[in-house]
Design a protein around this motif. Structure first.
Motif, PDB file in Angstrom:
ATOM      1  N   UNK A   1       0.808  -1.216   0.000  1.00 30.53           N
ATOM      2  CA  UNK A   1       0.000   0.000   0.000  1.00 30.53           C
ATOM      3  C   UNK A   1       0.838   1.261   0.000  1.00 30.53           C
ATOM      4  N   UNK A   2       0.188   2.389   0.183  1.00 28.12           N
ATOM      5  CA  UNK A   2       0.868   3.680   0.114  1.00 28.12           C
ATOM      6  C   UNK A   2       1.749   3.909   1.331  1.00 28.12           C
ATOM      7  N   UNK A   3       2.990   4.321   1.072  1.00 31.61           N
ATOM      8  CA  UNK A   3       3.937   4.658   2.135  1.00 31.61           C
ATOM      9  C   UNK A   3       4.511   6.045   1.837  1.00 31.61           C
ATOM     10  N   UNK A   4       5.327   6.542   2.778  1.00 31.06           N
ATOM     11  CA  UNK A   4       5.781   7.928   2.719  1.00 31.06           C
ATOM     12  C   UNK A   4       7.286   7.993   2.963  1.00 31.06           C
ATOM     13  N   UNK A   5       7.951   8.886   2.254  1.00 28.47           N
ATOM     14  CA  UNK A   5       9.398   8.950   2.352  1.00 28.47           C
ATOM     15  C   UNK A   5       9.907  10.363   2.103  1.00 28.47           C
ATOM     16  N   UNK A   6      11.090  10.642   2.659  1.00 29.92           N
ATOM     17  CA  UNK A   6      11.798  11.894   2.359  1.00 29.92           C
ATOM     18  C   UNK A   6      12.921  11.642   1.350  1.00 29.92           C
TER      19      UNK A   6
ATOM     20  N   UNK B   1       2.461  14.421   1.177  1.00 32.98           N
ATOM     21  CA  UNK B   1       1.652  14.249   2.384  1.00 32.98           C
ATOM     22  C   UNK B   1       2.227  15.032   3.551  1.00 32.98           C
ATOM     23  N   UNK B   2       1.336  15.554   4.385  1.00 38.22           N
ATOM     24  CA  UNK B   2       1.720  16.228   5.629  1.00 38.22           C
ATOM     25  C   UNK B   2       0.853  15.663   6.751  1.00 38.22           C
ATOM     26  N   UNK B   3       1.469  15.420   7.898  1.00 32.96           N
ATOM     27  CA  UNK B   3       0.788  14.728   8.983  1.00 32.96           C
ATOM     28  C   UNK B   3       0.644  15.620  10.209  1.00 32.96           C
TER      29      UNK B   3
ATOM     30  N   UNK C   1       3.906   9.869  15.221  1.00 36.20           N
ATOM     31  CA  UNK C   1       3.018   8.711  15.150  1.00 36.20           C
ATOM     32  C   UNK C   1       3.294   7.855  13.921  1.00 36.20           C
ATOM     33  N   UNK C   2       4.148   8.332  13.031  1.00 34.14           N
ATOM     34  CA  UNK C   2       4.490   7.543  11.853  1.00 34.14           C
ATOM     35  C   UNK C   2       5.326   6.333  12.257  1.00 34.14           C
ATOM     36  N   UNK C   3       5.075   5.219  11.605  1.00 26.17           N
ATOM     37  CA  UNK C   3       5.813   3.992  11.873  1.00 26.17           C
ATOM     38  C   UNK C   3       6.865   3.790  10.789  1.00 26.17           C
ATOM     39  N   UNK C   4       8.101   3.592  11.207  1.00 29.44           N
ATOM     40  CA  UNK C   4       9.180   3.375  10.238  1.00 29.44           C
ATOM     41  C   UNK C   4       9.102   1.940   9.725  1.00 29.44           C
ATOM     42  N   UNK C   5       8.814   1.794   8.423  1.00 28.68           N
ATOM     43  CA  UNK C   5       8.713   0.480   7.798  1.00 28.68           C
ATOM     44  C   UNK C   5      10.102  -0.083   7.551  1.00 28.68           C
TER      45      UNK C   5
ATOM     46  N   UNK D   1       7.909   5.261   5.668  1.00 29.23           N
ATOM     47  CA  UNK D   1       7.059   5.367   6.849  1.00 29.23           C
ATOM     48  C   UNK D   1       5.627   4.993   6.495  1.00 29.23           C
ATOM     49  N   UNK D   2       4.906   4.526   7.524  1.00 23.99           N
ATOM     50  CA  UNK D   2       3.484   4.223   7.390  1.00 23.99           C
ATOM     51  C   UNK D   2       2.726   5.065   8.405  1.00 23.99           C
ATOM     52  N   UNK D   3       1.515   5.467   8.058  1.00 25.58           N
ATOM     53  CA  UNK D   3       0.702   6.252   8.984  1.00 25.58           C
ATOM     54  C   UNK D   3      -0.159   5.321   9.831  1.00 25.58           C
ATOM     55  N   UNK D   4      -0.632   5.827  10.953  1.00 17.89           N
ATOM     56  CA  UNK D   4      -1.500   5.050  11.826  1.00 17.89           C
ATOM     57  C   UNK D   4      -2.890   5.683  11.844  1.00 17.89           C
ATOM     58  N   UNK D   5      -3.865   4.879  12.198  1.00  9.30           N
ATOM     59  CA  UNK D   5      -5.238   5.365  12.249  1.00  9.30           C
ATOM     60  C   UNK D   5      -5.364   6.483  13.289  1.00  9.30           C
ATOM     61  N   UNK D   6      -6.023   7.554  12.885  1.00  4.21           N
ATOM     62  CA  UNK D   6      -6.237   8.673  13.792  1.00  4.21           C
ATOM     63  C   UNK D   6      -5.239   9.799  13.630  1.00  4.21           C
ATOM     64  N   UNK D   7      -4.142   9.552  12.903  1.00  4.32           N
ATOM     65  CA  UNK D   7      -3.164  10.610  12.654  1.00  4.32           C
ATOM     66  C   UNK D   7      -3.549  11.334  11.375  1.00  4.32           C
TER      67      UNK D   7
END
Length: 247
Positions: free
Chosen positions: A100-105, A163-165, A170-174, A179-185
């Motif tokens: 699924x969708x993940x996030x990176x710098x 993306x901006x959080x 609260x991001x989880x390092x995969x 990174x992956x986001x968590x529910x509620x963030x």
């Protein structure tokens, strides 16, 4: 095992975890877009039955409390490569992985055999309409604007999805850079208050000198605790031997 050994062992376990974190940071000093990990520790009280009365104290154990990432920007390095991109500001590139969708710098992108913009691991870099960005074979003059528009001599191809959080912690390092986001963030998308820099990469934000110093301190602390354990073991052995001789 006596209380002293339990307390010392709890400290050694915490130091061992901290050493692993620092070692991993040092291994990623040159990883583009890497964000340094840190550990938080605390002590907790174990009230034993014997820890009552004058001069008697409860036991304090060391406990690893949490991990957190340092999201401060790393230094920006000019490369001049067309598909090297850096985000100046609080944002993340969105990429499509098998999970699924993940996030990176890490904006060290390239083109695959089909002309799609991908990461070094072959994951699609997403546009704001959640589709991969394809560059046609005859498109040679590629520029990326500060707002994330990917433009060729034929016009705008698409805009990068950024993306901006609400809370980066609260991001989880995969893995090292994903990174992956968590529910509620809460997450939002767009390039407001950030800039995309073409031909640049964001370096790791690990401070090599600080981490080397931390590693030395951790090693010394670990050795000190081990020495205390050995001395306590010798003390107990001598005590038992003395009582045995008197019996």
């Amino acid at each position: 095992m006596d209380n002293t050994s339990y307390i010392a062992l709890s400290r050694q376990m915490a130091l061992w975890k901290q050493m692993n974190i620092v070692s991993n940071n040092m291994a990623n000093m040159n990883t583009v877009g890497y964000k340094q990990d840190n550990a938080l520790f605390t002590s907790y009280i174990n009230q034993t039955e014997d820890a009552v009365g004058i001069g008697l104290e409860p036991l304090f154990f060391t406990q690893d409390f949490a991990d957190y990432q340092d999201f401060i920007e790393g230094a920006f390095k000019h490369t001049g490569n067309t598909f090297d991109l850096a985000i100046k500001g609080d944002g993340f590139f969105c990429v499509e992985t098998k999970d699924g969708e993940k996030y990176t710098r890490k904006g060290q992108f390239t083109l695959d055999k089909d002309g799609a913009l991908v990461t070094s691991a072959g994951e699609y870099v997403l546009s704001e309409n959640n589709a991969p960005i394809f560059i046609a074979p005859d498109e040679r003059e590629i520029t990326v604007s500060e707002s994330g528009d990917v433009i060729s001599e034929n016009g705008v191809i698409g805009r990068l999805k950024v993306a901006k959080f609400a809370d980066n912690q609260k991001l989880l390092k995969v893995n090292g850079v994903l990174f992956d986001n968590v529910e509620g963030n809460q997450v939002s998308f767009g390039t407001n208050n950030i800039r995309i820099a073409q031909g640049m990469l964001e370096s790791s934000n690990v401070n090599a000198i600080n981490e080397m110093t931390n590693l030395v301190k951790i090693q010394r602390s670990y050795d000190y605790v081990q020495q205390m354990i050995d001395e306590e073991h010798d003390r107990l052995s001598n005590t038992i031997s003395t009582y045995a001789e008197l019996a």
